[in-house]
Design an enzyme around this catalytic site. Structure first.
Site: not given
Ligand SMILES: Cc1cc2nc3c(=O)[nH]c(=O)nc-3n(C[C@H](O)[C@H](O)[C@H](O)COP(=O)(O)O)c2cc1C
Length: 406
Positions: A202-205, A275
């Site tokens: 995943g990502n930090r968005s 994102a």
């Protein structure tokens, strides 16, 4: 038009006398509701004389006419000018302890506020949060302007001029906002690519910026389809109760791609804020991979489809496509260069970049963006709350749509 003008306790109340006069001279039926404190600044006699109607602050007068709801029900438009920090807080809380408070709760008419206060009060997190909440409920905020304040200091907090308040407020009723009639599709949040039933890439968005882009569009009259991947808790709260925002959810990049394509087919504007993972795991395990078996050291990845490129290929006539990129850059020139290259690569009409890094961009409530257009020119450079940035982005969208038509 039946217009209610709420006046609250700030020095700028004297400018509201001019606002009321302008509205009356334009032929509107104007009813002034001051707060008790407002009358310490400009008296009842002035309001009655210029509005040509009786004026009271109290819910206990004309009780037989049920005045505390009657004015709100009849109103086509409610303007609060000046709107003090105190009244903005009361409106946010839904307080109904005077005639203005009850009227604001009883009305279905558009509400426009013109805040006026010292810069420190305007920038206080409480006021910032109140303004955000009011905006998310559809309240239109005019100003405040930047300029000399009562104490001899200067900065944002000065009430906008009566002519501007009148023009902006009447535009809200007559045109329904500068994005009225447009359908816009916005994606937000971060995708999650499963590895096994427990883990994901995943990502930090947080989804905050995309949610603000949606709320700003809805406040400006657009019909909004918001496709949300994973977002932080509470981020969609305001959007989920907005009458002009439809929310759909997506988990992976592939799901987001499908949802955005479906929502974009007849959209006038598409803004991809989400994102999206560039890669996914080639084979998602149906059981939890184990460390002991050495199954987690190497993951085979395959590239995801480029959603933005697909949207550009399928673009219908007159559709504006906006990409959003999070970039790390060492300086402003590098950020601009990255924005221009990315815009060309993707073929979008506008590309907004925001600089991200450790502690920058993602979970913060403030942001800074740079927007470039198809001529490689910078159409907006905005910083402030994510809502301010969202409004600057929509200004750029309107500017390129105007240019495209011309
Ligand atoms: C001279 C003076 C000027 C004021 N100007 C402002 C102002 O511009 N903005 C503001 O938020 N409060 C201002 N205040 C404070 C408000 O009057 C005070 O918060 C009051 O409770 C507001 O009540 P109301 O919102 O019910 O009208 C001022 C107070 C004084 C004495």
């Amino acid at each position: 038009m039946f217009i209610v003008v709420g006046v609250t306790g700030g020095i700028a109340a004297y400018k509201t006398a001019h606002l009321v006069r302008l509205l009356v001279l334009e032929g509107h039926d104007v009813h002034v509701i001051p707060t008790e404190d407002a009358l310490r600044f400009v008296g009842l006699t002035t309001w009655e004389a210029i509005s040509r109607h009786p004026v009271t602050t109290s819910v206990h007068e004309d009780v037989s006419e049920v005045r505390h709801v009657a004015l709100g029900r009849k109103a086509d438009l409610v303007i609060v000018a000046p709107a003090t920090a105190n009244t903005l807080a009361s409106m946010t809380a839904g307080l109904a302890n005077d005639l203005l408070g009850t009227t604001l709760l009883a009305t279905n008419a558009p509400v426009v506020v013109a805040p006026a206060m010292h810069t420190e009060m305007w920038r206080h997190p409480a006021t910032v949060a109140n303004i955000e909440t009011l905006r998310s409920r559809g309240v239109v905020v005019v100003g405040p302007a930047d300029g000399p304040l009562t104490g001899g200091d200067s900065g944002p907090g000065r009430m906008s001029e009566p002519e501007q308040i009148a023009a902006s407020a009447l535009a809200v009723v007559t045109s329904g906002g500068d994005l009225a009639g447009l359908t816009v599709t916005i994606s937000t949040g971060g995708t999650r690519e499963p590895i096994d039933p427990v883990r994901y890439l995943g990502n930090r968005s947080s989804g905050r910026q995309g949610a603000e882009v949606a709320l700003a569009a809805a406040a400006r009259g657009a019909h909004v389809r918001l496709v949300a991947a994973h977002v932080d808790e509470g981020v969609l709260a305001a959007a989920s109760i907005h009458p002009r925002i439809e929310i759909s959810r997506a988990g992976t990049a592939a799901e987001l791609g499908t949802a955005v394509r479906n929502a974009s087919a007849d959209a006038d504007v598409v803004v991809m804020v989400a994102a999206v993972a560039d890669y996914r795991v080639a084979e998602v395990a149906d059981h939890k991979l184990s460390k002991e078996d050495g199954q987690l050291q190497t993951l085979q990845l395959v590239e995801n489809d480029d959603i933005l490129a697909g949207l550009v290929q399928a673009r219908r006539d007159g559709q504006t496509i906006v990409g959003f990129g999070a970039e790390t850059a060492t300086d402003a020139a590098e950020l601009l260069d990255r924005a221009r290259r990315k815009r060309r690569r993707k073929g979008v009409d506008l590309l907004a970049v925001n600089e991200v890094g450790w502690g920058k961009g993602f979970e913060a409530s403030e942001n800074r963006i740079l927007v470039v257009d198809a001529r490689d020119e910078v159409t907006a450079e905005a910083s402030g709350t994510k809502r301010d940035v969202a409004d600057a982005l929509w200004d750029s969208v309107l500017a390129v749509r105007g240019t495209a038509k011309a």
